[in-house]
Design an enzyme around this catalytic site. Sequence first.
Site, PDB file in Angstrom:
ATOM      1  N   ASP A 158     -15.331  -3.116  11.729  1.00 14.32           N
ATOM      2  CA  ASP A 158     -15.973  -3.662  12.850  1.00 14.32           C
ATOM      3  C   ASP A 158     -16.255  -5.022  12.822  1.00 14.32           C
ATOM      4  O   ASP A 158     -17.222  -5.737  13.600  1.00 14.32           O
ATOM      5  CB  ASP A 158     -17.404  -3.004  13.302  1.00 14.32           C
ATOM      6  CG  ASP A 158     -16.891  -1.573  13.424  1.00 14.32           C
ATOM      7  OD1 ASP A 158     -15.872  -1.037  13.754  1.00 14.32           O
ATOM      8  OD2 ASP A 158     -18.160  -0.885  13.586  1.00 14.32           O
ATOM      9  N   GLN A 196       0.942  -1.242   0.025  1.00 11.89           N
ATOM     10  CA  GLN A 196       0.003  -0.007   0.220  1.00 11.89           C
ATOM     11  C   GLN A 196       0.812   1.325  -0.030  1.00 11.89           C
ATOM     12  O   GLN A 196       1.649   1.549   0.749  1.00 11.89           O
ATOM     13  CB  GLN A 196      -0.958  -0.071   1.241  1.00 11.89           C
ATOM     14  CG  GLN A 196      -2.025   1.026   0.958  1.00 11.89           C
ATOM     15  CD  GLN A 196      -2.826   1.235   2.201  1.00 11.89           C
ATOM     16  OE1 GLN A 196      -2.374   1.717   3.325  1.00 11.89           O
ATOM     17  NE2 GLN A 196      -4.048   1.059   1.987  1.00 11.89           N
ATOM     18  N   CYS A 207      -6.934   7.284   5.105  1.00 11.17           N
ATOM     19  CA  CYS A 207      -6.039   7.369   6.366  1.00 11.17           C
ATOM     20  C   CYS A 207      -6.803   8.557   6.971  1.00 11.17           C
ATOM     21  O   CYS A 207      -6.672   9.808   6.381  1.00 11.17           O
ATOM     22  CB  CYS A 207      -4.676   7.264   6.128  1.00 11.17           C
ATOM     23  SG  CYS A 207      -4.111   7.893   7.922  1.00 11.17           S
ATOM     24  N   LYS A 212      -8.299   1.709  -1.581  1.00 13.25           N
ATOM     25  CA  LYS A 212      -8.899   1.543  -0.301  1.00 13.25           C
ATOM     26  C   LYS A 212      -9.403   2.802   0.391  1.00 13.25           C
ATOM     27  O   LYS A 212      -8.697   3.827   0.337  1.00 13.25           O
ATOM     28  CB  LYS A 212      -8.343   0.873   0.847  1.00 13.25           C
ATOM     29  CG  LYS A 212      -8.824   0.808   2.245  1.00 13.25           C
ATOM     30  CD  LYS A 212      -7.866  -0.237   3.043  1.00 13.25           C
ATOM     31  CE  LYS A 212      -8.435  -0.561   4.489  1.00 13.25           C
ATOM     32  NZ  LYS A 212      -8.376   0.739   5.373  1.00 13.25           N
TER      33      LYS A 212
END
Length: 326
Positions: free
Chosen positions: A206, A72, A102, A141
């Site tokens: 999660d 990444q 991020c 992402k």
Amino acid sequence: MINLPGLSGIERPVILAPMEGITDHTFRRICLDAGADAGISEFIAAEALVRLVEKSFRKMEPAHGHEIRWVQIFGNNPDAVSRAAIIAEENGADIIDLNFGCPVKKIVHKGNGAALLKNLPLMQQIATATVAAVSVPVTAKTRLGWDFNSLVATEAALRLQDAGIRLLTLHGRTRSQQYGGVADWNAIAEVKNNQALSIPLIGNGDIDCAEKAINVFDRCGVDGIMIGRASIGNPWLFAQIKMALQGKKVILPTLAQKIEVCKKHLSDSIVQKGEKRGVLEMRKHFVHYFRGIPDFKPYKLALLKAVCSEEIEVILNQIEASYNAH
Ligand SMILES: Cc1cc2nc3c(=O)[nH]c(=O)nc-3n(C[C@H](O)[C@H](O)[C@H](O)COP(=O)(O)O)c2cc1C
């Protein structure tokens, strides 16, 4: 179905999420050995890679010979990111992932990571330039948007698809949520169900047990899931999810297995980083390996104070003896 190195033919892959300071090649190896279908490196600054900073190259080292190296990169300059991607490819990367999610202040303040959610044309330019620069597949992402007033994930996904991105991972939070609140899997499903989206979508956020994993696969139709925090101290989660997806009974690790993997993690960490740093970095992991064990506090404090591997081995042996005696 996903058509990427290492993932072709794998139905409902369960992937280790990239985590700065956590998913070094030692931890990736532990998760891959424990059943993760793939793992992504910690993020690497494009500018650092272009300047040939040694640490950036260490982050790209493979977990083991047969690992698909999914590296990444983050940056906000199409030229720098694409040049970094070329360097990563030359150094063995099989897939390049672009970080557009991020939320950390020092990253977004420089226009990197989730800051690109405020400038989708630039996000698309970075992706287009990178796809053109390398011959390996490029993935990305991101998050749902900068905040609840700017939920742009669908537009971002379609722009990235146009840029030639081969797979998108979507974390179901906005940048302003950081890691608070709960991941919105309905929003992930909405992007997945957009008729114009044809690239695979990996959902993230999660997932910490097999039931949740099955639920999001069934309910949201995602092509795969990515797991971050819940894998720390619990690499067995990957196999548990894979077993549950096959309708098999989930098996929990025994204390002896936890201690064995913890010892291996420690010794690999020392081989990778040297005794002092290897031991220090394990402090992030110990507590998680033994989460939920009753009356563990004295051992936890001892593990966090220990300064050398022999001391830690002694404490781990004491833990095993003490709980086995109960
Ligand atoms: C300590 C830490 C470091 C992270 N570093 C990265 C990173 O380098 N690149 C990235 O795309 N996401 C990073 N993330 C985000 C995770 O990949 C993931 O999207 C997020 O934790 C949500 O998934 P989870 O709920 O399964 O943890 C990081 C998260 C944590 C907790």
